[in-house]
Design a protein around this motif. Structure first.
Motif, PDB file in Angstrom:
ATOM      1  N   ARG A 192      52.476  35.271  26.471  1.00 15.25           N
ATOM      2  CA  ARG A 192      52.363  34.143  25.534  1.00 15.25           C
ATOM      3  C   ARG A 192      51.078  34.157  24.703  1.00 15.25           C
ATOM      4  NH1 ARG A 192      52.942  29.158  29.017  1.00 15.25           N
ATOM      5  NH2 ARG A 192      52.654  28.114  27.034  1.00 15.25           N
ATOM      6  N   VAL A 193      50.405  35.309  24.578  1.00 14.73           N
ATOM      7  CA  VAL A 193      49.276  35.437  23.658  1.00 14.73           C
ATOM      8  C   VAL A 193      49.409  36.770  22.921  1.00 14.73           C
ATOM      9  CG1 VAL A 193      47.704  34.019  25.027  1.00 14.73           C
ATOM     10  CG2 VAL A 193      47.783  36.486  25.418  1.00 14.73           C
ATOM     11  N   MET A 194      48.733  36.892  21.796  1.00 12.72           N
ATOM     12  CA  MET A 194      48.737  38.159  21.069  1.00 12.72           C
ATOM     13  C   MET A 194      48.035  39.213  21.922  1.00 12.72           C
ATOM     14  SD  MET A 194      50.345  37.666  18.171  1.00 12.72           S
ATOM     15  CE  MET A 194      49.865  38.931  17.001  1.00 12.72           C
ATOM     16  N   HIS A 195      48.660  40.376  22.082  1.00  7.63           N
ATOM     17  CA  HIS A 195      48.105  41.418  22.933  1.00  7.63           C
ATOM     18  C   HIS A 195      48.659  42.775  22.528  1.00  7.63           C
ATOM     19  CE1 HIS A 195      52.015  40.615  24.739  1.00  7.63           C
ATOM     20  NE2 HIS A 195      51.947  41.812  25.291  1.00  7.63           N
ATOM     21  N   TRP A 196      48.184  43.804  23.175  1.00  6.22           N
ATOM     22  CA  TRP A 196      48.712  45.158  22.984  1.00  6.22           C
ATOM     23  C   TRP A 196      48.688  45.853  24.342  1.00  6.22           C
ATOM     24  CZ3 TRP A 196      45.782  49.412  24.322  1.00  6.22           C
ATOM     25  CH2 TRP A 196      44.426  49.182  24.521  1.00  6.22           C
ATOM     26  N   HIS A 197      49.415  46.936  24.441  1.00  6.29           N
ATOM     27  CA  HIS A 197      49.350  47.757  25.646  1.00  6.29           C
ATOM     28  C   HIS A 197      49.722  49.189  25.293  1.00  6.29           C
ATOM     29  CE1 HIS A 197      53.619  46.832  25.418  1.00  6.29           C
ATOM     30  NE2 HIS A 197      53.362  45.542  25.662  1.00  6.29           N
ATOM     31  N   GLU A 198      49.333  50.096  26.142  1.00  7.13           N
ATOM     32  CA  GLU A 198      49.606  51.514  25.929  1.00  7.13           C
ATOM     33  C   GLU A 198      51.010  51.886  26.360  1.00  7.13           C
ATOM     34  OE1 GLU A 198      46.531  53.708  27.844  1.00  7.13           O
ATOM     35  OE2 GLU A 198      45.019  53.187  26.350  1.00  7.13           O
ATOM     36  N   ASP A 199      51.709  50.974  26.985  1.00  7.77           N
ATOM     37  CA  ASP A 199      53.073  51.244  27.433  1.00  7.77           C
ATOM     38  C   ASP A 199      54.080  51.044  26.309  1.00  7.77           C
ATOM     39  OD1 ASP A 199      52.545  51.786  30.198  1.00  7.77           O
ATOM     40  OD2 ASP A 199      52.120  49.658  30.436  1.00  7.77           O
ATOM     41  N   LEU A 200      55.213  51.682  26.443  1.00  8.80           N
ATOM     42  CA  LEU A 200      56.378  51.379  25.630  1.00  8.80           C
ATOM     43  C   LEU A 200      57.054  50.164  26.256  1.00  8.80           C
ATOM     44  CD1 LEU A 200      57.771  55.012  25.265  1.00  8.80           C
ATOM     45  CD2 LEU A 200      56.300  53.784  23.668  1.00  8.80           C
ATOM     46  N   GLN A 201      57.703  49.362  25.439  1.00  4.64           N
ATOM     47  CA  GLN A 201      58.318  48.135  25.956  1.00  4.64           C
ATOM     48  C   GLN A 201      59.704  47.927  25.363  1.00  4.64           C
ATOM     49  OE1 GLN A 201      56.063  44.555  25.223  1.00  4.64           O
ATOM     50  NE2 GLN A 201      57.322  43.313  26.575  1.00  4.64           N
ATOM     51  N   PHE A 202      60.648  47.602  26.238  1.00  9.42           N
ATOM     52  CA  PHE A 202      61.980  47.166  25.827  1.00  9.42           C
ATOM     53  C   PHE A 202      62.214  45.781  26.406  1.00  9.42           C
ATOM     54  CE2 PHE A 202      62.428  51.702  25.265  1.00  9.42           C
ATOM     55  CZ  PHE A 202      63.294  51.836  24.187  1.00  9.42           C
ATOM     56  N   ILE A 203      62.872  44.924  25.632  1.00 11.98           N
ATOM     57  CA  ILE A 203      63.209  43.576  26.082  1.00 11.98           C
ATOM     58  C   ILE A 203      64.707  43.390  25.932  1.00 11.98           C
ATOM     59  CG2 ILE A 203      63.017  41.115  25.506  1.00 11.98           C
ATOM     60  CD1 ILE A 203      60.124  41.643  24.695  1.00 11.98           C
ATOM     61  N   TYR A 204      65.315  42.777  26.947  1.00 13.44           N
ATOM     62  CA  TYR A 204      66.731  42.432  26.872  1.00 13.44           C
ATOM     63  C   TYR A 204      66.861  40.929  27.100  1.00 13.44           C
ATOM     64  CZ  TYR A 204      71.767  42.387  27.639  1.00 13.44           C
ATOM     65  OH  TYR A 204      73.105  42.130  27.531  1.00 13.44           O
ATOM     66  N   CYS A 205      67.435  40.241  26.130  1.00 15.60           N
ATOM     67  CA  CYS A 205      67.605  38.792  26.203  1.00 15.60           C
ATOM     68  C   CYS A 205      68.906  38.476  26.936  1.00 15.60           C
ATOM     69  CB  CYS A 205      67.620  38.194  24.800  1.00 15.60           C
ATOM     70  SG  CYS A 205      67.784  36.394  24.763  1.00 15.60           S
ATOM     71  N   THR A 206      68.801  37.738  28.043  1.00 16.19           N
ATOM     72  CA  THR A 206      69.992  37.393  28.827  1.00 16.19           C
ATOM     73  C   THR A 206      70.569  36.033  28.452  1.00 16.19           C
ATOM     74  OG1 THR A 206      68.580  36.548  30.608  1.00 16.19           O
ATOM     75  CG2 THR A 206      69.314  38.835  30.779  1.00 16.19           C
ATOM     76  N   SER A 207      69.737  35.132  27.918  1.00 21.42           N
ATOM     77  CA  SER A 207      70.250  33.853  27.426  1.00 21.42           C
ATOM     78  C   SER A 207      69.256  33.253  26.436  1.00 21.42           C
ATOM     79  CB  SER A 207      70.489  32.868  28.580  1.00 21.42           C
ATOM     80  OG  SER A 207      69.268  32.439  29.151  1.00 21.42           O
ATOM     81  N   GLY A 208      69.774  32.421  25.528  1.00 24.24           N
ATOM     82  CA  GLY A 208      68.916  31.792  24.529  1.00 24.24           C
ATOM     83  C   GLY A 208      68.451  32.771  23.471  1.00 24.24           C
ATOM     84  N   MET A 209      67.239  32.529  22.947  1.00 27.21           N
ATOM     85  CA  MET A 209      66.682  33.383  21.895  1.00 27.21           C
ATOM     86  C   MET A 209      65.213  33.672  22.178  1.00 27.21           C
ATOM     87  SD  MET A 209      68.399  32.021  18.332  1.00 27.21           S
ATOM     88  CE  MET A 209      67.671  30.391  18.451  1.00 27.21           C
ATOM     89  N   VAL A 210      64.784  34.879  21.818  1.00 26.60           N
ATOM     90  CA  VAL A 210      63.413  35.329  22.023  1.00 26.60           C
ATOM     91  C   VAL A 210      62.821  35.721  20.673  1.00 26.60           C
ATOM     92  CG1 VAL A 210      61.911  37.012  23.166  1.00 26.60           C
ATOM     93  CG2 VAL A 210      63.971  36.185  24.320  1.00 26.60           C
ATOM     94  N   ARG A 211      61.583  35.302  20.433  1.00 26.82           N
ATOM     95  CA  ARG A 211      60.888  35.630  19.188  1.00 26.82           C
ATOM     96  C   ARG A 211      59.775  36.639  19.485  1.00 26.82           C
ATOM     97  NH1 ARG A 211      59.509  30.946  18.024  1.00 26.82           N
ATOM     98  NH2 ARG A 211      61.014  30.427  16.401  1.00 26.82           N
TER      99      ARG A 211
END
Length: 293
Positions: free
Chosen positions: A40-59
């Protein structure tokens, strides 16, 4: 898109020091398990990231853009991209983070060079996986398989994960258009300075003039940059940042609430309590009782 990483919060992989630095976050609205620094804050990381939304909406917000995904859709966030993931209404989602060497096989391999075409390409920052897109559907099916693996881990769990991540990455390599065209980064550069200033000074009194001076721009330009990139005001972002820091301290420490209030830039504990309750719908003490790790 690559950035000067020292200017931002580095959200370290909680499993970074293990023999299998693969991290899966289960997020429901304003709660993440496990809780990581960049939540919930602006950040970065060296990892690759995938997100899967299971319900509702993600921004997902970056310094240049904003994407929203709905249930059944996913998103890829490249390494070193400064971003914020938040709910767009009530939502649940799974977040998968892993180092790029998982899909590079070994140092100097042809696979490593292919992987760098995406990971080192400044024009590839965020890619949405829509459920109506044929190749995206294949990627989404793999993300759903990764979710199922979390429910039933066996002795071959790590190998099962690596096989699916490799298949997922192959789909990305086959379908992602890797343009060498670079976007205009004037606003990005200014936002980098604004967010760095907030990270370093959030416990102090910060005025709009202070923030504008950090990037050598006018107050009106500072307001414009925040509106254009994060669709918010500097004040609102600062307050959210302070409250996110307070939330973490309430969960992870036994510090007195008065101390946490002062540490996160609230001069009066009563004002801290008011702001916290408006955002979290409960008092700091009740929040600590409910969510303390």
């Amino acid at each position: 898109m690559a950035y000067d990483k020292e200017n931002y919060i580095n959200s370290l992989n909680l499993n970074a020091n293990t023999d299998f630095p693969y991290l899966v976050l289960n997020v429901e609205n304003d709660n993440s398990y496990p809780l990581n620094l960049g939540f919930r804050v602006m950040h970065w990381h060296e990892d690759l990231q995938f997100i899967y939304c299971t319900s509702g909406m993600v921004r997902v917000k970056t310094l240049e853009d904003e994407k929203i995904i709905s249930a059944g859709e996913g998103i890829f966030i490249n390494k070193n991209v400064v971003h914020l993931v938040e709910k767009a209404g009530a939502c649940k989602y799974k977040s998968f983070l892993f180092p790029d060497y998982f899909v590079s096989f070994y140092m100097g391999s042809p696979a490593a060079r292919l992987t760098q075409k995406i990971t080192e390409n400044r024009a590839v920052s965020v890619i949405v996986l829509y459920d109506k897109n044929q190749w995206s559907n294949k990627a989404l099916e793999i993300l759903k398989e990764l979710i199922l693996l979390e429910r039933d881990k066996n002795g071959l769990y790590c190998y099962e994960v690596l096989l699916r991540l490799s298949a997922l990455w192959l789909i990305m390599l086959q379908n992602v258009h890797m343009s060498d065209e670079l976007p205009d980064n004037t606003i990005s550069t200014r936002m980098m300075k604004f967010l760095q200033y907030i990270e370093l000074h959030y416990s102090e009194e910060i005025t709009l003039e202070d923030l504008a001076k950090s990037a050598n721009v006018s107050k009106s330009e500072c307001l414009r940059c925040f509106k254009a990139t994060l669709q918010t005001t500097p004040y609102k972002y600062l307050m959210d940042y302070r409250l996110s820091r307070a939330e973490r301290l309430l969960k992870e420490t036994d510090l007195p609430i008065s101390r946490i209030s002062a540490m996160t830039g609230f001069n009066q504990q009563s004002y801290f309590g008011k702001c916290f309750k408006e955002k979290m719908k409960c008092s700091p003490s009740k929040y600590r009782t409910k969510y303390k790790i």
